[in-house]
Design a protein around this motif. Structure first.
Motif, PDB file in Angstrom:
ATOM      1  N   TYR A  55       0.829  -1.200   0.000  1.00  0.00           N
ATOM      2  CA  TYR A  55       0.000   0.000   0.000  1.00  0.00           C
ATOM      3  C   TYR A  55       0.870   1.259   0.000  1.00  0.00           C
ATOM      4  CZ  TYR A  55      -3.378   3.528   1.484  1.00  0.00           C
ATOM      5  OH  TYR A  55      -4.147   4.659   1.567  1.00  0.00           O
ATOM      6  N   GLY A  56       1.953   1.231   0.762  1.00  0.00           N
ATOM      7  CA  GLY A  56       2.873   2.358   0.766  1.00  0.00           C
ATOM      8  C   GLY A  56       3.466   2.609  -0.606  1.00  0.00           C
ATOM      9  N   ILE A  70       2.988  -6.538  -5.856  1.00  0.00           N
ATOM     10  CA  ILE A  70       2.697  -7.730  -5.055  1.00  0.00           C
ATOM     11  C   ILE A  70       2.375  -7.277  -3.634  1.00  0.00           C
ATOM     12  CG2 ILE A  70       3.535  -9.963  -4.240  1.00  0.00           C
ATOM     13  CD1 ILE A  70       3.273  -9.763  -7.304  1.00  0.00           C
ATOM     14  N   MET A  71       1.254  -7.763  -3.108  1.00  0.00           N
ATOM     15  CA  MET A  71       0.808  -7.355  -1.783  1.00  0.00           C
ATOM     16  C   MET A  71       1.240  -8.377  -0.718  1.00  0.00           C
ATOM     17  SD  MET A  71      -0.568  -4.479  -2.262  1.00  0.00           S
ATOM     18  CE  MET A  71      -1.063  -3.499  -3.685  1.00  0.00           C
ATOM     19  N   GLY A  72       1.022  -8.000   0.566  1.00  0.00           N
ATOM     20  CA  GLY A  72       1.502  -8.834   1.667  1.00  0.00           C
ATOM     21  C   GLY A  72       0.456  -9.163   2.719  1.00  0.00           C
ATOM     22  N   ASN A  73      -0.810  -9.269   2.284  1.00  0.00           N
ATOM     23  CA  ASN A  73      -1.897  -9.771   3.144  1.00  0.00           C
ATOM     24  C   ASN A  73      -2.328  -8.816   4.247  1.00  0.00           C
ATOM     25  OD1 ASN A  73      -1.516 -12.015   1.563  1.00  0.00           O
ATOM     26  ND2 ASN A  73      -1.146 -13.448   3.230  1.00  0.00           N
ATOM     27  N   HIS A  83      -4.429  -5.620   5.813  1.00  0.00           N
ATOM     28  CA  HIS A  83      -5.780  -5.124   5.551  1.00  0.00           C
ATOM     29  C   HIS A  83      -5.744  -3.911   4.630  1.00  0.00           C
ATOM     30  CE1 HIS A  83      -9.655  -3.083   6.324  1.00  0.00           C
ATOM     31  NE2 HIS A  83     -10.117  -4.317   6.498  1.00  0.00           N
ATOM     32  N   ASP A  84      -4.795  -2.984   4.858  1.00  0.00           N
ATOM     33  CA  ASP A  84      -4.762  -1.795   4.004  1.00  0.00           C
ATOM     34  C   ASP A  84      -4.413  -2.144   2.566  1.00  0.00           C
ATOM     35  OD1 ASP A  84      -2.061  -2.366   4.399  1.00  0.00           O
ATOM     36  OD2 ASP A  84      -1.556  -0.422   5.284  1.00  0.00           O
ATOM     37  N   GLU A  85      -3.543  -3.138   2.373  1.00  0.00           N
ATOM     38  CA  GLU A  85      -3.192  -3.576   1.028  1.00  0.00           C
ATOM     39  C   GLU A  85      -4.384  -4.229   0.325  1.00  0.00           C
ATOM     40  OE1 GLU A  85       1.483  -4.743   1.424  1.00  0.00           O
ATOM     41  OE2 GLU A  85       0.036  -6.175   2.216  1.00  0.00           O
ATOM     42  N   GLU A 102      -5.300  -6.198 -11.239  1.00  0.00           N
ATOM     43  CA  GLU A 102      -5.001  -7.579 -10.831  1.00  0.00           C
ATOM     44  C   GLU A 102      -3.625  -7.665 -10.189  1.00  0.00           C
ATOM     45  OE1 GLU A 102      -5.623 -10.787 -13.593  1.00  0.00           O
ATOM     46  OE2 GLU A 102      -7.006  -9.578 -14.779  1.00  0.00           O
ATOM     47  N   THR A 103      -3.539  -8.429  -9.127  1.00  0.00           N
ATOM     48  CA  THR A 103      -2.255  -8.761  -8.517  1.00  0.00           C
ATOM     49  C   THR A 103      -2.425 -10.018  -7.673  1.00  0.00           C
ATOM     50  OG1 THR A 103      -0.373  -7.909  -7.270  1.00  0.00           O
ATOM     51  CG2 THR A 103      -2.562  -7.273  -6.475  1.00  0.00           C
ATOM     52  N   MET A 104      -1.459 -10.299  -6.840  1.00  0.00           N
ATOM     53  CA  MET A 104      -1.568 -11.389  -5.875  1.00  0.00           C
ATOM     54  C   MET A 104      -0.946 -10.908  -4.578  1.00  0.00           C
ATOM     55  SD  MET A 104       1.729 -12.841  -5.394  1.00  0.00           S
ATOM     56  CE  MET A 104       1.795 -14.618  -5.399  1.00  0.00           C
ATOM     57  N   SER A 105      -1.197 -11.652  -3.493  1.00  0.00           N
ATOM     58  CA  SER A 105      -0.733 -11.256  -2.175  1.00  0.00           C
ATOM     59  C   SER A 105      -0.230 -12.490  -1.448  1.00  0.00           C
ATOM     60  CB  SER A 105      -1.886 -10.598  -1.399  1.00  0.00           C
ATOM     61  OG  SER A 105      -1.459 -10.112  -0.146  1.00  0.00           O
TER      62      SER A 105
END
Length: 336
Positions: free
Chosen positions: A226-227, A243-246, A248-250, A264-267
């Motif tokens: 998110y940052g 790529i996100m990291g699970n 909540h803000d992401e 689209e992405t994945m986490s």
């Protein structure tokens, strides 16, 4: 005498053949030595520990399960903390380590004093300790496998690393390096440390962006997605695949972008509740169970099709999580 009475009672009832442990952990004390708490994952990890262990204490499974955190990822401070826990009479110490090697002396002292040491997330290499590991290298390389499917022509990557000097950071980074070697159309053109924290990552990415060419994707370690997105937005640059990291803000940001433009992405990340697995593993060792020195648990991945369900199950300010029960811990120990 207590065990002798239990054996006598079992013999009288004809139950000696039952595969149940006779050791009793109701008077045992377990401590958590944590090296760092400066991001949402660590805070969720501590919250999971408190939730599960407080119930175990209330149920008289153990006498105490106290958590202690060092000030700022200092291996020397954590080594001293472990030595103090030995002096305080804990029967087991669960460790999220600042370094895989720098704590080995203190860990060996604990083992020599008859104390069970179980490391997780940030593991230690001292042979007397138990280790609960995630394949962090695969967590890194899987990001490149995903990007290779999404971007067959490759592109420039920005890498956001974690907390410098911690084994988790090194392993995820090595996986990303391996992934780039496997998919050579990708090139890492910039790297910053985000410390697994949104605000740190945003500032670091904002600082490096003016010097970077067009970025196709951002590979990460968790807590930084998110940052990174906010930094790209503030710079007026197109949003790459991040790529996100699970967190909540992401997941919230991802859901908003998905709804707005089909983003689209994945986490992917390790579940903070792995601390509760480490607690139960320590309890099982104290209970006389045969536990392998090295245990492996899967990381938690979220994809486009289960984003909404994962977001709904994640607390605001928290991280997608799984907390372990005693039975689930026994299944991990048994390799099931």
């Amino acid at each position: 005498m207590k065990i002798a009475r239990l054996l006598l009672a079992s013999a009288t009832l004809g139950l000696l053949a039952a595969p149940q442990a006779l050791a009793d952990t109701a008077d045992k004390k377990i401590a958590l030595s944590n090296n760092y708490a400066g991001n949402s994952w660590r805070q969720a990890m501590l919250k999971s520990w408190q939730k599960v262990t407080s119930q175990a204490v209330a149920d008289k499974v153990v006498a105490a399960a106290d958590a202690f955190t060092t000030a700022e990822n200092q291996a020397t401070e954590q080594a001293a903390q472990i030595q103090n826990l030995v002096l305080q009479g804990y029967d087991a110490i669960v460790v999220n380590a600042a370094s895989p090697t720098a704590l080995n002396g203190a860990v060996k002292e604990a083992c020599d004093a008859g104390i069970v040491v179980v490391s997780f997330d940030g593991i230690v290499t001292e042979p007397c300790a138990w280790r609960i590991a995630v394949d962090f290298k695969k967590m890194g390389s899987d990001q490149l496998d995903y990007l290779a499917e999404r971007l067959p022509d490759g592109g420039n990557l920005l890498e956001i690393r974690g907390l410098a000097g911690v084994s988790v950071d090194e392993e995820i980074h090595s996986g990303i390096v391996a992934g780039v070697a496997k998919h050579p159309k990708f090139k890492v053109v910039g790297s910053v440390n985000g410390d697994w924290a949104q605000t740190v990552a945003q500032k670091a990415v904002a600082g490096i962006l003016p010097s970077l060419p067009e970025i196709a994707a951002v590979v990460t370690q968790g807590g930084d997605g998110y940052g990174a997105a906010e930094a790209f937005k503030a710079a007026g640059r197109p949003t790459p695949i991040i790529i996100m990291g699970n967190r909540h803000d992401e997941l919230t940001w991802w859901k908003q972008q998905k709804d707005a433009n089909g983003y689209e992405t994945m986490s992917v990340s390790i579940a903070p509740g792995v601390s509760t697995l480490a607690f139960w593993v320590a309890q099982q060792i104290l209970d006389g169970q045969d536990v392998p020195k090295d245990l492996v648990v899967p990381f938690l991945r979220i994809d486009q099709d289960n984003l909404e369900a994962s977001l709904e199950a994640t607390e605001p300010g928290g991280v997608a999580n799984k907390e372990y029960t005693l039975d689930e811990a026994k299944a991990v120990v048994a390799g099931k």
